[in-house]
Motif scaffolding. Structure first.
Motif, PDB file in Angstrom:
ATOM      1  N   LEU A 269       0.936  -1.093  -0.012  1.00  9.07           N
ATOM      2  CA  LEU A 269      -0.133   0.016   0.059  1.00  9.07           C
ATOM      3  C   LEU A 269       0.889   1.212  -0.064  1.00  9.07           C
ATOM      4  O   LEU A 269       1.910   1.106   0.745  1.00  9.07           O
ATOM      5  N   SER A 270       0.359   2.413  -0.675  1.00  7.31           N
ATOM      6  CA  SER A 270       0.960   3.680  -0.509  1.00  7.31           C
ATOM      7  C   SER A 270       0.621   4.291   0.621  1.00  7.31           C
ATOM      8  O   SER A 270      -0.345   3.702   1.436  1.00  7.31           O
ATOM      9  N   ALA A 271       1.129   5.477   0.801  1.00  6.30           N
ATOM     10  CA  ALA A 271       1.012   6.195   2.306  1.00  6.30           C
ATOM     11  C   ALA A 271      -0.545   6.772   2.142  1.00  6.30           C
ATOM     12  O   ALA A 271      -1.040   6.707   3.392  1.00  6.30           O
ATOM     13  N   ALA A 272      -0.931   7.189   1.121  1.00  8.77           N
ATOM     14  CA  ALA A 272      -2.143   7.550   1.025  1.00  8.77           C
ATOM     15  C   ALA A 272      -3.256   6.437   1.357  1.00  8.77           C
ATOM     16  O   ALA A 272      -4.368   6.619   1.861  1.00  8.77           O
ATOM     17  N   GLU A 273      -3.084   5.050   0.650  1.00 10.01           N
ATOM     18  CA  GLU A 273      -3.894   3.924   1.024  1.00 10.01           C
ATOM     19  C   GLU A 273      -3.750   3.584   2.430  1.00 10.01           C
ATOM     20  O   GLU A 273      -4.725   3.504   3.105  1.00 10.01           O
ATOM     21  N   VAL A 274      -2.577   3.640   3.134  1.00 10.16           N
ATOM     22  CA  VAL A 274      -2.497   3.317   4.368  1.00 10.16           C
ATOM     23  C   VAL A 274      -3.554   4.302   5.265  1.00 10.16           C
ATOM     24  O   VAL A 274      -4.223   3.682   6.045  1.00 10.16           O
ATOM     25  N   ALA A 275      -3.426   5.844   4.874  1.00 10.33           N
ATOM     26  CA  ALA A 275      -4.169   6.566   5.592  1.00 10.33           C
ATOM     27  C   ALA A 275      -5.634   6.160   5.779  1.00 10.33           C
ATOM     28  O   ALA A 275      -6.623   6.386   6.619  1.00 10.33           O
ATOM     29  N   ALA A 276      -6.197   5.876   4.598  1.00  9.42           N
ATOM     30  CA  ALA A 276      -7.548   5.429   4.198  1.00  9.42           C
ATOM     31  C   ALA A 276      -7.868   4.195   4.878  1.00  9.42           C
ATOM     32  O   ALA A 276      -8.821   4.055   5.607  1.00  9.42           O
TER      33      ALA A 276
ATOM     34  N   PRO B 194       4.581   0.978   7.532  1.00  6.34           N
ATOM     35  CA  PRO B 194       3.332   1.092   7.224  1.00  6.34           C
ATOM     36  C   PRO B 194       2.975   0.623   5.688  1.00  6.34           C
ATOM     37  O   PRO B 194       3.618   1.138   4.887  1.00  6.34           O
ATOM     38  N   GLY B 195       2.157  -0.583   5.339  1.00  5.55           N
ATOM     39  CA  GLY B 195       1.689  -0.535   4.115  1.00  5.55           C
ATOM     40  C   GLY B 195       2.743  -1.903   3.601  1.00  5.55           C
ATOM     41  O   GLY B 195       2.399  -2.439   2.491  1.00  5.55           O
TER      42      GLY B 195
END
Length: 235
Positions: free
Chosen positions: A6-13, A174-175
């Motif tokens: 996962l990308s950082a933005a996907e991790v946040a979601a 993360p991810g």
């Protein structure tokens, strides 16, 4: 092996959704339990929060990036007949400091003729030695399954003999995810830090074996069948 999924933005979601499970916005009912129930509770939440079948509670997760990329990865590794058997969330709350016992996942499962299986353990927080990253014993999947026992009164967790001296710690960003087989010996330390250690785990096996499991009443907590199957096996 490990993979960045996962990308950082996907991790946040994913974290935003994950916290809705933890705070009760998404009701989990009997699918939420305490894997560390065998130890005295150290706070107001579970020692180790386990939520089975998040994708059943929130079906949109099945089409989200983690499930889709993990399925492609497992099929590349083990064959096109691999499919999702079950999923779960495991969180170690701040300062909960409860180890996950040494165990092999296959000790929880019924015996199946095709032993292919893969668990993908993805970190949504940075997983470190201090907050409970995973430890794996190399080559343990090639050895006989070790004798397992209940990890403690009041909990559903199993444990077996194991030691960090025979294992390797696997910190993750993360991810990123670690992949292990059903016979791989593993554990994690407790969370001594002020932050959460949130993990999302997917388990895969051949579609034909999933059908065989379901025919025998094993659905890993999707209904109450799994509890009944284990109770019968223990008699």
């Amino acid at each position: 092996m490990t993979e960045e999924l996962l990308s950082a933005a996907e991790v946040a979601a994913y974290l935003e959704t994950y916290d809705k499970f933890l705070d009760g916005t998404i009701s989990c009912g009997a699918k939420r339990s305490d894997l560390g129930a065998g130890e005295a509770r150290k706070g107001t939440v579970e020692n180790i929060t386990q939520i089975m079948w998040p994708s059943a509670l929130l079906p949109v997760l099945r089409a989200a990036p983690f499930h889709q990329r993990a399925l492609r990865l497992v099929r590349d590794l083990l064959g096109e007949d691999m499919d999702l058997d079950f999923d779960m969330l495991i969180n170690k709350a701040p300062h909960s400091d409860t180890p996950t016992p040494w165990h092999q996942d296959c000790a929880y499962w019924i015996d199946l003729p095709d032993k292919r299986a893969a668990s993908i353990w993805m970190a949504l927080d940075e997983a470190t030695l201090d907050n409970g990253c995973m430890w794996y014993a190399p080559g343990s999947h090639l050895q006989p399954v070790r004798p397992h026992r209940s990890a403690g009164k009041g909990g559903g967790a199993l444990s077996c003999d194991g030691d960090e001296s025979e294992a390797v710690a696997v910190p993750l960003k993360p991810g990123s995810a670690a992949i292990h087989g059903g016979g791989t010996l593993h554990y994690s330390r407790g969370n001594k830090t002020a932050g959460h250690r949130r993990a999302f785990i997917l388990n895969f096996r051949p579609a034909a074996m999933i059908r065989l499991e379901r025919e025998q009443g094993m659905d890993h907590g999707l209904t109450d069948n799994t509890r009944k199957v284990r109770s019968a096996a223990a008699k």
